[in-house]
Scaffold this motif. Structure first.
Motif: not given
Ligand code: MNH
Length: 553
Positions: A168, A172, A179, A181, A183, A350, A354, A356, A359, A411, A421
């Motif tokens: 996991n 990430q 990835f 973005t 924003f 991207n 996602h 999530h 987790m 999440n 988006h």
């Molecule tokens: Mn995660 C983007 C929080 C775990 C993959 N993640 C984001 C964003 C937040 C966020 C906030 C921005 C959202 C937006 O405004 O669109 N993410 C979390 C948190 C956890 C988390 C708090 C764990 C707890 N994320 C994960 C995991 C993955 C993942 C596990 C698996 C690959 N998340 C992403 C991806 C993006 C993202 C891919 C897009 C990032 C980007 O475009 O900058």
């Protein structure tokens, strides 16, 4: 009058252009002709008839273990298959890019402005009868409703393939190097550089890199906590990091990626790669006493990039795919072909990443259970239990299944934002993307949900037409493909982006792929033999526990 391109009439990647009251389809080199590029040319019809479906190929690769046990041991056969995987997957990705978010059509900026993600399909034309073109209702259901109804976790659903928390966080950690973005500029913009560049370890800019470097023997700055090496404190390497105000100064760390103070799991990976970098610098200095700091640093970075790609293909993608065929990394398999050693990150890549649902809501370390609140921004946890014990615990905890109703409370907002988006970017629906990537569109909601009638009915109520289901929503609602961690559409879209991104890295080019790039045979060997277990065990004091991407049975 309505834009006739709204109904997406052009098939097989033909390009729709409005002409007066009508439209034309540009079918050039699609292998099809006719008003809608729907009539196969002679050779196309032969190819289509002979080509096994993606489902059949997936079934073959994830079954018949006895057969693959033989194939895996015969280099002639496994090379043939590996090369086919590289070629077929990469060929699905436009290179150079064809569409981006700044325009609805191909433009010079599509190529030249790297601050945009590219995209595999152009946006839905503006001013169409429905948000998805002509399919579905005039208004889409609210993102909040969709997230609550279809995505929110009721109870934790563990992954069937026993994917663990160490995987996991690899997902990430690894993907956040590309990835990124931006924003502030918009959901279609990126502050990253479109590939595996290890900017999550070394920083996106040279300024950040310089803050993180010690400028002796090529090494990165570090600090010792309880005798072990960890990332430096923020005071020692003042880079921009995102920490909430309540985190005290001594618990703030300087890491390549500004978000990586967020989770102890990301801190673990940041730590192990930092240790590996400094270890490789020692190896190189021993071999090249005449090299200066700069050359040691630069060469170590290339070696770590190679190690990353090797681990990602051999172990990470291997686990993800569930294939019984042993994947491997050998850039030489493409040296007889024309191949574009350039890459762009697609916004669709991207969104499909996602993950999530992976987790969990709690983390178990050495008999202590941490809720999400106690886990976020709490890198201290790693010191309390020790690095080795934390890694062992991550290997022993099963992550969530990537599928419906499995996104935890922290999440769910991210899911809502992602849907917003996609609407902002006017992204086409799941079925259009299935066609673009060579899989048949879903005919019914029931087919999409894998037989879940209740969810199919709710979806139908929400969208009206299966062709109106949005990409991200659809991807999250499918069940995992047989034997795999992710769904069929995630595999068929993600596979091409992933293979293309890894194999088009400059390290894989005929000019770079040789010992001298990596400081000689020893460095080249580090690249070609890297494993996840070595990465951790070579950089750990004391005994090395379990280091895997799945919890053993
Ligand atoms: Mn995660 C983007 C929080 C775990 C993959 N993640 C984001 C964003 C937040 C966020 C906030 C921005 C959202 C937006 O405004 O669109 N993410 C979390 C948190 C956890 C988390 C708090 C764990 C707890 N994320 C994960 C995991 C993955 C993942 C596990 C698996 C690959 N998340 C992403 C991806 C993006 C993202 C891919 C897009 C990032 C980007 O475009 O900058």
């Amino acid at each position: 009058a309505e834009n006739p391109c709204c109904s997406m009439p052009c098939q097989n990647t033909g390009v729709c252009m409005r002409e007066g009251d009508g439209y034309s389809c540009d079918c050039t080199r699609t292998g099809y002709y006719g008003q809608n590029c729907d009539i196969p040319e002679f050779w196309t019809s032969i190819k289509v008839a002979l080509k096994p479906s993606k489902k059949t190929t997936h079934h073959l690769l994830t079954n018949y273990k006895w057969l693959w046990n033989i194939v895996n041991r015969i280099p002639f056969l496994s090379n043939f298959i590996m090369r086919a995987v590289y070629k077929i997957r990469s060929a699905t990705v436009d290179s150079p890019p064809v569409y981006h978010t700044g325009h609805d059509y191909t433009s010079w900026d599509t190529y030249a402005d790297r601050s945009y993600y590219t995209r595999a399909l152009p946006p839905v034309p503006p001013g169409c009868p429905t948000p998805m073109g002509t399919a579905g209702r005039k208004e889409l259901p609210s993102p909040e409703y969709i997230a609550e109804t279809f995505l929110a976790r009721r109870r934790f659903i563990p992954d069937r393939r026993r994917t663990n928390v160490l995987f996991n966080f690899m997902a990430q950690h690894f993907t956040h190097q590309f990835f990124k973005t931006d924003f502030k500029k918009g959901a279609g913009r990126t502050w990253g550089d479109h590939g595996v560049d290890l900017s999550h370890i070394y920083g996106e800019t040279v300024e950040r890199q310089h803050q993180l470097r010690a400028f002796t023997d090529g090494k990165l700055k570090f600090q010792r906590v309880g005798g072990e090496v960890y990332p430096p404190s923020l005071a020692d390497a003042p880079v921009h990091m995102i920490y909430p105000p309540y985190v005290p100064a001594e618990k703030r760390f300087a890491i390549g990626h500004e978000f990586f103070g967020l989770l102890p799991g990301l801190f673990v990976y940041s730590t192990v790669w930092l240790r590996e970098h400094n270890r490789v610098c020692d190896v190189m200095k021993e071999l090249h006493p005449d090299w200066d700091d700069e050359r040691l640093f630069q060469t170590a970075r290339l070696i770590l990039t190679g190690e990353t790609i090797n681990i990602i293909i051999n172990e990470y993608v291997q686990h993800l795919s569930g294939y019984n065929f042993d994947l491997f990394w050998d850039p030489e398999l493409l040296f007889k072909d024309q191949f574009q050693y350039q890459n762009r990150i697609f916004v669709e890549f991207n969104h499909l990443y996602h993950w999530h649902p992976l987790m969990p809501d709690q983390f178990h370390v050495n008999g202590t259970t941490y809720g999400m609140k106690d886990y976020l921004f709490n890198s201290d946890l790693v010191f309390r239990h020790g690095f080795g014990a934390t890694v062992d615990a991550m290997s022993r905890q099963i992550a969530g299944q990537i599928g419906p109703k499995n996104i935890g409370p922290v999440n769910l907002k991210v899911a809502v934002e992602t849907i917003k988006h996609e609407r902002n970017l006017r992204m086409q629906g799941l079925n259009q993307y299935r066609k673009r990537f060579g899989i048949p569109p879903y005919k019914t909601f029931l087919e999409l949900t894998g037989g879940d009638a209740e969810m199919a009915a709710q979806l139908e109520e929400a969208y009206g037409d299966v062709d109106a289901v949005e990409l991200y929503v659809g991807l999250m609602l499918e069940q995992p493909a047989p034997g795999s961690v992710t769904s069929e559409t995630i595999i068929e879209l993600g596979g091409p982006f992933s293979v293309k991104g890894l194999l088009s890295n400059p390290l894989c080019s005929p000019q770079w792929w040789r010992p001298s790039t990596f400081g000689g045979e020893a460095g080249f060997r580090l690249v070609k033999t890297a494993t996840l277990r070595d990465l951790f065990c070579r950089n750990m004091d004391g005994p090395c526990g379990l280091v895997t991407f799945a919890v053993p049975e």
